[in-house]
Design an enzyme around this catalytic site. Structure first.
Site, PDB file in Angstrom:
ATOM      1  N   PHE A  80       0.837  -1.215   0.000  1.00 31.45           N
ATOM      2  CA  PHE A  80       0.000   0.000   0.000  1.00 31.45           C
ATOM      3  C   PHE A  80       0.860   1.248   0.000  1.00 31.45           C
ATOM      4  O   PHE A  80       2.019   1.229   0.411  1.00 31.45           O
ATOM      5  CB  PHE A  80      -0.969   0.008   1.199  1.00 31.45           C
ATOM      6  CG  PHE A  80      -0.298   0.192   2.532  1.00 31.45           C
ATOM      7  CD1 PHE A  80       0.178  -0.894   3.253  1.00 31.45           C
ATOM      8  CD2 PHE A  80      -0.133   1.459   3.065  1.00 31.45           C
ATOM      9  CE1 PHE A  80       0.797  -0.724   4.484  1.00 31.45           C
ATOM     10  CE2 PHE A  80       0.484   1.651   4.303  1.00 31.45           C
ATOM     11  CZ  PHE A  80       0.953   0.543   5.004  1.00 31.45           C
ATOM     12  N   CYS A  81       0.281   2.335  -0.537  1.00 31.52           N
ATOM     13  CA  CYS A  81       0.929   3.648  -0.482  1.00 31.52           C
ATOM     14  C   CYS A  81      -0.164   4.659  -0.173  1.00 31.52           C
ATOM     15  O   CYS A  81      -1.224   4.273   0.325  1.00 31.52           O
ATOM     16  CB  CYS A  81       1.650   3.962  -1.786  1.00 31.52           C
ATOM     17  SG  CYS A  81       0.584   3.946  -3.234  1.00 31.52           S
ATOM     18  N   SER A  82       0.030   5.949  -0.463  1.00 34.72           N
ATOM     19  CA  SER A  82      -1.012   6.894  -0.059  1.00 34.72           C
ATOM     20  C   SER A  82      -2.216   6.902  -0.996  1.00 34.72           C
ATOM     21  O   SER A  82      -3.347   6.830  -0.553  1.00 34.72           O
ATOM     22  CB  SER A  82      -0.454   8.300   0.158  1.00 34.72           C
ATOM     23  OG  SER A  82       0.549   8.600  -0.744  1.00 34.72           O
TER      24      SER A  82
END
Ligand SMILES: [Zn+2]
Ligand SMILES: [Zn+2]
Length: 312
Positions: free
Chosen positions: A177-179
């Site tokens: 996951f990232c932003s």
């Protein structure tokens, strides 16, 4: 207050320079600020403006032959949340440091909706490995506990980190996951290409979409954002400490010494005592005018305290 819009799309942009000129005119007319990166591989942007400008921008995107149907996320804010409008043409829309021709999103990891990712995190299979693909200063204030957190300041260091940790990914189900989702598109392709993991997943829409749907979910602490807010509180957990006095705190401040410019964590008391400087040294340099003083942040510290209070 208006809106901040966040969006990206991997799509073949034949003439990024011509598209750049088009965006300059559009954003100028709408009075938007923020940053848009264009490349042959697509678009990546964040803009802020009034509700009306934001609505017109979305309309223009949906009428565009390349950018229609983009997933456009929003957050509270406006044109004051960014210092200016910057529209640039680059080789990659997120700098991973690998030629887009060599690593495309064609081989990207499986997208899980926030609900599917939540389900997976709840069921916690034994061979699940979670990777927070964001930079160390982002993960420092908020993450999904138990994630692998690459200790890196720049996204371009990610491939090297993966190469060094392949053993830990062997036969695993990897959830990345990232932003906003964009960094995972090619980062997950990179992990998949290594061929060691059983499955490679990514959270569609990133933490942004996940916490919208699961504010009391697995993400803990503060969500780091790249606009004047810097941090958005997700849970009451405080994952780190004041860089000056070490009490639990996760509030970022930029040092007022223009030559230092360090972004550091400081509690209200230390902010006051050091006058938004990262150290006694920087404070003295600013006071004696020995260094250029940094421009005040787009959203003043006091304003950001109020925003956080209003959130609770
Ligand atoms: Zn402190
Ligand atoms: Zn400093």
């Amino acid at each position: 207050m208006g809106k901040i819009l966040l969006f990206y799309k991997y799509v073949n942009v034949e003439q990024p320079e011509a598209t750049q000129a088009w965006f300059k005119e559009l954003c100028g007319n709408l009075g938007l600020t923020g940053r848009i990166i264009l490349a042959h591989e697509g678009i990546n942007g964040t803009v802020g403006g009034s509700d009306e400008s934001a609505a017109q921008f979305i309309e223009a995107m949906n009428a565009h032959p390349l950018f229609f149907g983009m997933d456009i996320k929003d957050a509270p804010g406006d044109e004051k949340y960014f210092p200016r409008m910057r529209i640039v043409v680059k080789n990659e829309i997120v700098h991973l440091g690998i030629d887009p021709k060599e690593l495309t999103v064609e081989n990207t990891g499986t997208h899980l909706t926030p609900a599917q990712a939540h389900e997976l995190l709840n069921s916690k299979p034994e061979n699940l490995v979670i990777i927070d693909t964001r930079n160390n200063y982002e993960a420092r204030v908020g993450t999904i506990p138990g994630s692998m957190i690459p200790d890196k300041r720049y996204f371009r260091e990610f491939p090297e980190y993966i190469d060094e940790h392949l053993d830990e990914l062997k036969d695993k189900q990897v959830l990345m996951f990232c932003s906003g989702g964009i960094r995972c598109e090619r980062a997950s392709a990179y992990v998949k290409e290594k061929g060691v993991s059983q499955e490679v997943y990514q959270i569609e829409g990133g933490i942004h979409r996940y916490i919208e749907q699961f504010p009391d979910g697995h993400f803990k602490g503060t969500y780091y954002v790249f606009d004047g807010r810097i941090g958005v509180k997700v849970s009451d957990d405080i994952l780190t400490n004041c860089d000056i006095c070490s009490i639990p705190c996760d509030f970022y401040v930029n040092c007022m010494n223009g030559r230092c410019n360090k972004q550091f964590i400081a509690c209200p008391e230390c902010i006051e005592k050091h006058q938004e400087c990262c150290s006694t040294t920087c404070k003295e340099l600013v006071e004696t005018e020995a260094v250029p003083v940094r421009k005040k942040p787009v959203i003043a510290v006091e304003e950001r305290f109020k925003l956080l209070e209003a959130q609770q």
